[in-house]
Design a protein around this motif. Structure first.
Motif, PDB file in Angstrom:
ATOM      1  N   SER A 197       0.832  -1.204   0.000  1.00 16.89           N
ATOM      2  CA  SER A 197       0.000   0.000   0.000  1.00 16.89           C
ATOM      3  C   SER A 197       0.867   1.255   0.000  1.00 16.89           C
ATOM      4  CB  SER A 197      -0.915  -0.010   1.225  1.00 16.89           C
ATOM      5  OG  SER A 197      -1.596   1.214   1.359  1.00 16.89           O
ATOM      6  N   ASP A 198       0.362   2.307  -0.649  1.00 19.45           N
ATOM      7  CA  ASP A 198       1.068   3.591  -0.660  1.00 19.45           C
ATOM      8  C   ASP A 198       0.953   4.323   0.672  1.00 19.45           C
ATOM      9  OD1 ASP A 198       1.849   3.234  -3.289  1.00 19.45           O
ATOM     10  OD2 ASP A 198       0.034   4.184  -4.098  1.00 19.45           O
ATOM     11  N   VAL A 199       0.010   3.883   1.505  1.00 22.44           N
ATOM     12  CA  VAL A 199      -0.154   4.494   2.822  1.00 22.44           C
ATOM     13  C   VAL A 199       1.041   4.117   3.693  1.00 22.44           C
ATOM     14  CG1 VAL A 199      -1.636   4.686   4.852  1.00 22.44           C
ATOM     15  CG2 VAL A 199      -2.647   4.326   2.594  1.00 22.44           C
ATOM     16  N   PRO A 200       1.684   5.068   4.373  1.00 24.36           N
ATOM     17  CA  PRO A 200       2.840   4.749   5.223  1.00 24.36           C
ATOM     18  C   PRO A 200       2.511   3.661   6.244  1.00 24.36           C
ATOM     19  CG  PRO A 200       2.623   7.116   4.973  1.00 24.36           C
ATOM     20  CD  PRO A 200       1.398   6.515   4.346  1.00 24.36           C
ATOM     21  N   SER A 201       3.467   2.777   6.475  1.00 23.57           N
ATOM     22  CA  SER A 201       3.240   1.637   7.363  1.00 23.57           C
ATOM     23  C   SER A 201       2.870   2.079   8.778  1.00 23.57           C
ATOM     24  CB  SER A 201       4.489   0.754   7.413  1.00 23.57           C
ATOM     25  OG  SER A 201       5.603   1.492   7.890  1.00 23.57           O
ATOM     26  N   GLU A 202       3.419   3.219   9.220  1.00 20.77           N
ATOM     27  CA  GLU A 202       3.096   3.699  10.570  1.00 20.77           C
ATOM     28  C   GLU A 202       1.613   3.989  10.712  1.00 20.77           C
ATOM     29  OE1 GLU A 202       7.334   4.420   9.720  1.00 20.77           O
ATOM     30  OE2 GLU A 202       5.478   4.882   8.656  1.00 20.77           O
ATOM     31  N   PHE A 203       1.006   4.543   9.654  1.00 21.84           N
ATOM     32  CA  PHE A 203      -0.424   4.833   9.697  1.00 21.84           C
ATOM     33  C   PHE A 203      -1.243   3.537   9.662  1.00 21.84           C
ATOM     34  CE2 PHE A 203       1.233   8.909   8.207  1.00 21.84           C
ATOM     35  CZ  PHE A 203       0.534   9.783   9.020  1.00 21.84           C
ATOM     36  N   LEU A 204      -0.762   2.548   8.922  1.00 21.93           N
ATOM     37  CA  LEU A 204      -1.474   1.275   8.857  1.00 21.93           C
ATOM     38  C   LEU A 204      -1.477   0.583  10.220  1.00 21.93           C
ATOM     39  CD1 LEU A 204      -0.164  -0.070   5.431  1.00 21.93           C
ATOM     40  CD2 LEU A 204      -2.423   0.867   5.918  1.00 21.93           C
ATOM     41  N   LEU A 205      -0.368   0.688  10.939  1.00 27.77           N
ATOM     42  CA  LEU A 205      -0.301   0.082  12.264  1.00 27.77           C
ATOM     43  C   LEU A 205      -1.211   0.800  13.259  1.00 27.77           C
ATOM     44  CD1 LEU A 205       3.548  -0.551  12.527  1.00 27.77           C
ATOM     45  CD2 LEU A 205       1.752  -2.244  12.111  1.00 27.77           C
ATOM     46  N   MET A 206      -1.552   2.041  12.948  1.00 27.52           N
ATOM     47  CA  MET A 206      -2.431   2.817  13.830  1.00 27.52           C
ATOM     48  C   MET A 206      -3.910   2.483  13.632  1.00 27.52           C
ATOM     49  SD  MET A 206      -0.551   6.508  13.373  1.00 27.52           S
ATOM     50  CE  MET A 206      -1.996   7.417  13.926  1.00 27.52           C
ATOM     51  N   ILE A 207      -4.248   1.774  12.565  1.00 33.01           N
ATOM     52  CA  ILE A 207      -5.655   1.545  12.206  1.00 33.01           C
ATOM     53  C   ILE A 207      -6.480   0.980  13.359  1.00 33.01           C
ATOM     54  CG2 ILE A 207      -7.191   0.128  10.782  1.00 33.01           C
ATOM     55  CD1 ILE A 207      -5.370   0.620   8.423  1.00 33.01           C
ATOM     56  N   PRO A 208      -6.073  -0.142  14.014  1.00 33.82           N
ATOM     57  CA  PRO A 208      -6.941  -0.681  15.081  1.00 33.82           C
ATOM     58  C   PRO A 208      -7.173   0.282  16.224  1.00 33.82           C
ATOM     59  CG  PRO A 208      -4.791  -1.760  15.062  1.00 33.82           C
ATOM     60  CD  PRO A 208      -4.881  -0.966  13.805  1.00 33.82           C
TER      61      PRO A 208
END
Length: 424
Positions: A387-398
């Motif tokens: 994904s183009d979304v930064p991994s840090e933001f993806l980890l913040m999802i939950p």
């Protein structure tokens, strides 16, 4: 009869208007706007993989024209949002399924946007299977909260109970060389933490929140110390990798898409399903459930009819601790991992949010935990597909979903009236 009574009697129920609710229209508007933005930025073809959906036959990958499809989802989201605003402005009740009708297009549009035009495959089956797996400790933790708080005890120590369950599950499974025996050690560990919670809150009448926080710190410190001084140097004997195998249910496990998700899981997941069903019945349709709820709502009235309030609370706190400990087993023997420091990673607090979102109801807590489990696995899946979304933001999802759910989507909920209050 008084004038007010006559007027009330003459006013039909259909003329009673609800107070204007802003939560639902604002939430749906945010999701609809995001869906439209995603549709603007989507181009190319999204490939959806159905690998592992069934062993009966092969299901070809689905090539989806992501741009047009996302615009369809955007129109659906906008239309449903407009209807929600219409109901809210006219002081009518907004069905919760209308929010779902906006949320689902938003999520699917985001998934298609992530893989569109990149040649990556969106693994639909593994996305849902992983969501159920990640939801497992959250379900057990949320059920622990339900059992405790319905009897009047606030359980902030779910995080510690999950962690200690993971710790003991790994140790018992390593010593015995059998992951199934770890399922015995984990709930015992959770119940031990529950015993400390009951001792200080019921017998010593200490503030429930403070005790819960202290117990979490105690378990984190204790497990970290033992990991660094004992497990780290005796990994083969005390902290080896043991994994619960998947138990495939014949025929049912090969139902396309649904089968691998529901009927090809480990024993821990099946226990979770059974626990939710049994507790849902017992809490609201049994003598035990009635007594438990009486202790949480009006302990003095319960005592008047012969219910031993503190004994009931003690038993429920121990049961809740065992449930949370069982959930902690997922982090070690459930995933096939050795124990590591602080591996519960805040899941106990997410489980508390699931309990609140589920309105202190076992099936509601189960549904909320599935939402958080999906959010957790979504971040991991998006990273895997590039994904183009930064991994840090993806980890913040939950955690973002947790905050939004509790702060914005719960609405007016009422905890048990005697929650956190000592008796007598």
């Amino acid at each position: 009869m008084s004038t007010e009574a006559v007027k009330a009697k003459a006013t039909p129920d259909s003329d009673i208007r609800l107070k204007m609710q802003w939560r639902d229209p604002i939430a749906s508007t945010v999701m609809a706007v995001l869906t439209v933005i995603i549709a603007f930025g989507t181009a190319g073809t999204a490939i959806v993989s159905w690998a592992g959906a069934t062993s009966w036959f092969d299901i070809a990958d689905t090539h989806v024209p992501a741009g047009p499809v996302n615009w369809v989802f955007a129109l659906i989201a906008v239309a449903v949002t407009a209807y929600i605003w219409y109901l809210s402005v006219n002081r009518k009740n907004v069905n919760g399924w209308l929010l779902v009708a906006v949320a689902v297009p938003f999520v699917i549009a985001f998934l298609l946007f992530t893989v569109a035009g990149k040649g990556a495959h969106l693994p639909a089956v593994s996305l849902l299977t992983g969501a159920l797996a990640f939801a497992t400790p959250l379900v057990f933790g949320a059920l622990s909260g339900v059992v405790n708080e319905r009897s009047g005890i606030i359980n902030i120590a779910i995080e510690g109970q999950l962690l200690f369950g993971a710790f003991m599950g790994a140790i018992v499974a390593s010593i015995a060389g059998n992951p199934y025996l770890g399922l015995i050690g984990a709930p015992i560990a959770g119940a031990l933490v529950g015993a400390l919670l009951a001792l200080f809150t019921i017998n010593f009448r200490t503030d429930h929140i403070i005790v819960g926080v202290v117990l979490n710190m105690l378990v984190v410190g204790l497990t970290s110390f033992l990991f660094s001084t004992v497990l780290k140097f005796n990994a083969e004997q005390l902290n080896s990798i043991n994994r619960l195998p998947n138990l495939k249910i014949p025929v049912l496990s090969d139902i396309p898409v649904i089968g691998p998700i529901l009927f090809n899981q480990s024993l821990l997941v099946y226990i979770m399903f059974i626990t939710v069903i049994v507790l849902q019945y017992m809490v609201f349709n049994s003598r035990w459930g009635l007594r438990m709820r009486a202790c949480g709502e009006h302990p003095r009235a319960a005592d008047t009819v012969g219910i031993r309030v503190n004994r009931t609370r003690w038993m429920n706190v121990l049961l809740g601790g065992a449930l949370a400990g069982m959930g902690g087993a997922f982090f070690t023997i459930g995933q096939g991992l050795a124990f590591s420091k602080d591996m519960a990673a805040g899941n106990g607090f997410i489980a508390l949010a699931a309990m609140i979102l589920g309105r202190w109801n076992p099936k509601g807590a189960f549904g909320a935990a599935l939402l958080f489990g999906f959010a957790t696995n979504l971040g991991a899946t998006m990273q895997a597909v590039g994904s183009d979304v930064p991994s840090e933001f993806l980890l913040m999802i939950p955690y973002i979903i947790t905050i939004l759910a509790v702060a914005g989507f719960v609405g007016s909920v009422r905890a048990p009236a005697a929650e956190g209050k000592p008796y007598p």
